[in-house]
Enzyme design. Sequence first.
Site, short mmCIF file in Angstrom:
data_model
loop_
_atom_site.label_atom_id
_atom_site.label_comp_id
_atom_site.label_asym_id
_atom_site.label_seq_id
_atom_site.Cartn_x
_atom_site.Cartn_y
_atom_site.Cartn_z
N ASP A 91 7.82 -27.17 -18.31
CA ASP A 91 7.94 -26.24 -17.09
C ASP A 91 7.61 -26.77 -15.93
O ASP A 91 6.92 -27.74 -15.72
CB ASP A 91 7.18 -24.87 -17.29
CG ASP A 91 7.82 -23.76 -16.61
OD1 ASP A 91 8.69 -23.87 -15.75
OD2 ASP A 91 7.30 -22.46 -16.91
N ASP A 265 9.36 -18.86 -25.43
CA ASP A 265 8.05 -19.53 -25.42
C ASP A 265 6.98 -18.63 -24.95
O ASP A 265 7.42 -17.63 -24.04
CB ASP A 265 7.91 -20.58 -24.16
CG ASP A 265 7.63 -19.97 -22.80
OD1 ASP A 265 8.74 -19.57 -22.25
OD2 ASP A 265 6.59 -20.06 -22.51
N CYS A 303 2.99 -14.28 -46.73
CA CYS A 303 3.11 -15.57 -45.70
C CYS A 303 2.73 -16.80 -46.50
O CYS A 303 1.69 -16.41 -47.25
CB CYS A 303 2.16 -15.55 -44.54
SG CYS A 303 2.06 -16.91 -43.43
N CYS A 305 1.85 -19.66 -45.50
CA CYS A 305 1.32 -20.67 -44.80
C CYS A 305 -0.05 -21.00 -45.59
O CYS A 305 -0.74 -20.24 -46.21
CB CYS A 305 0.86 -20.40 -43.08
SG CYS A 305 -0.54 -19.38 -42.91
N CYS A 308 -2.83 -18.48 -45.27
CA CYS A 308 -2.97 -17.37 -46.29
C CYS A 308 -2.96 -17.77 -47.78
O CYS A 308 -3.26 -16.94 -48.40
CB CYS A 308 -1.52 -16.67 -46.02
SG CYS A 308 -1.41 -16.05 -44.29
N HIS A 333 -1.73 -19.66 -38.66
CA HIS A 333 -1.01 -18.61 -39.00
C HIS A 333 -0.20 -17.90 -38.18
O HIS A 333 1.10 -17.64 -38.65
CB HIS A 333 -2.08 -17.22 -39.54
CG HIS A 333 -1.45 -16.07 -40.09
ND1 HIS A 333 -0.38 -15.84 -41.27
CD2 HIS A 333 -0.98 -15.06 -39.15
CE1 HIS A 333 0.19 -14.86 -40.98
NE2 HIS A 333 -0.11 -14.36 -39.87
N1 PRF Z 1 9.74 -19.28 -14.17
C1 PRF Z 1 9.06 -20.40 -14.67
N2 PRF Z 1 8.33 -20.23 -15.58
C2 PRF Z 1 8.28 -19.32 -16.41
C3 PRF Z 1 8.77 -18.08 -15.69
C4 PRF Z 1 9.64 -18.07 -14.61
O1 PRF Z 1 10.14 -17.08 -14.21
C5 PRF Z 1 8.47 -16.94 -16.63
C6 PRF Z 1 8.87 -15.50 -16.43
N3 PRF Z 1 7.67 -14.46 -16.16
C7 PRF Z 1 7.40 -17.63 -17.62
N4 PRF Z 1 7.37 -18.83 -17.27
N5 PRF Z 1 9.64 -21.63 -13.97
ZN ZN Z 2 -0.14 -17.10 -43.01
#
Ligand code: PRF
Ligand code: ZN
Length: 370
Positions: A91, A265, A303, A305, A308, A333
């Site tokens: 990110d 994510d 599960c 895993c 578990c 888990h």
């Molecule tokens: N922009 C970026 N990373 C993020 C978000 C976003 O809007 C969000 C949403 N809340 C999570 N991570 N660059």
């Molecule tokens: Zn599990």
Amino acid sequence: MALRFEILGRFNRARAARLTLPHFTCQTPLFMPVGTQGTIKGLTTDQLEDIGCQIILGNTYHLELRPGSRLIDELGGLHKFMNWKRALLTDSGGFQMVSLLHLADITEEGVTFQSPVDGKPMLLTPEESIHIQNNIGADIIMALDDVVKTTITGPRIEEAMYRTLRWIDRCIAAHKKPDVQNLFGIVQGGLDPVLRDICVRGLVERNLPGFAIGGLAGGEDKDSFWRVVAQCTAGLPENKPRYVMGVGYPLDIVVCSALGADMYDCVYPTRTARFGTALVPEGLLKLKQNAMATDERPIDPTCSCMVCKKYTRAYLHCLVTKDAMGSQLLSYHNLSFMMRLSRDLHTSILEGRFPEFVRGFLRAQFPKGD
Ligand code: PRF
Ligand code: ZN
């Protein structure tokens, strides 16, 4: 473009696809666990492979503070540094700074903030974010965006959306490795359908390899959240991956996948594990509860895993919040649960039984129909 996105099956708007990235071929819908300092807290990369994890997320902001992207580059990139052979996404760093540091301030130039190391003022520009992400070497890198909370109103939302569009051009111009790294643009615009539409069109024009829907999961109600996702997926190209950032809960992933999103994510599965909570088909299992002390069952009998198979709720009750092993086993888990959910979404779409899967999922989570 350094990716291939092949849709293998559909059910209405939901898609099951193969996403081929430089380091790994992934199946979507997929969930990406979040690592901060080049690690998913408490798990080794071998364990992440064992549970079927295909791609993990790193944070530019954290990695730049420590150990620094220049060092990572000199040591051969993040894949080699953290011993992870599959796909990586970083990110851009702005969102983390704004959400973690209340001292961050956004100007046209970039995000200014005080260094948590020495308090010195620092500036993260779109160019600098891309430069850092080029050094880190992830398969997917994210544009620097101007993120505002969905719960605010007024002209700031419009300003942030237009700034995100101006910044995407600076990101594209700064990106030096388009042949090996995919730059995704991020749709902003709060809960305003007109602003979201302008942003979607603006990004689509730039013909990026993939698109993210940002600014969500920040306290808005589910109806507004899902509405924005539905609108954005409808406007984004069919043949490119769509990533809903910072999402989320199993229910949100199921709903967003039905609306045509492909990637997610969230820190939730690992964070909630550290607080002693396990994800199970029925919802949440709180291992701290006294009732767990004598419960000889695994966390989730359905599960398969390692946790578990090998440990009882009673044993985990004894460990949670007292020993690091407790959070590690629960994280193992919980991520296994998210990987199974991703696989189940993929195969049920592929095999034409997505509605049955969704019905079963909802029935388990909401047995009383609420
Ligand atoms: N922009 C970026 N990373 C993020 C978000 C976003 O809007 C969000 C949403 N809340 C999570 N991570 N660059
Ligand atoms: Zn599990």
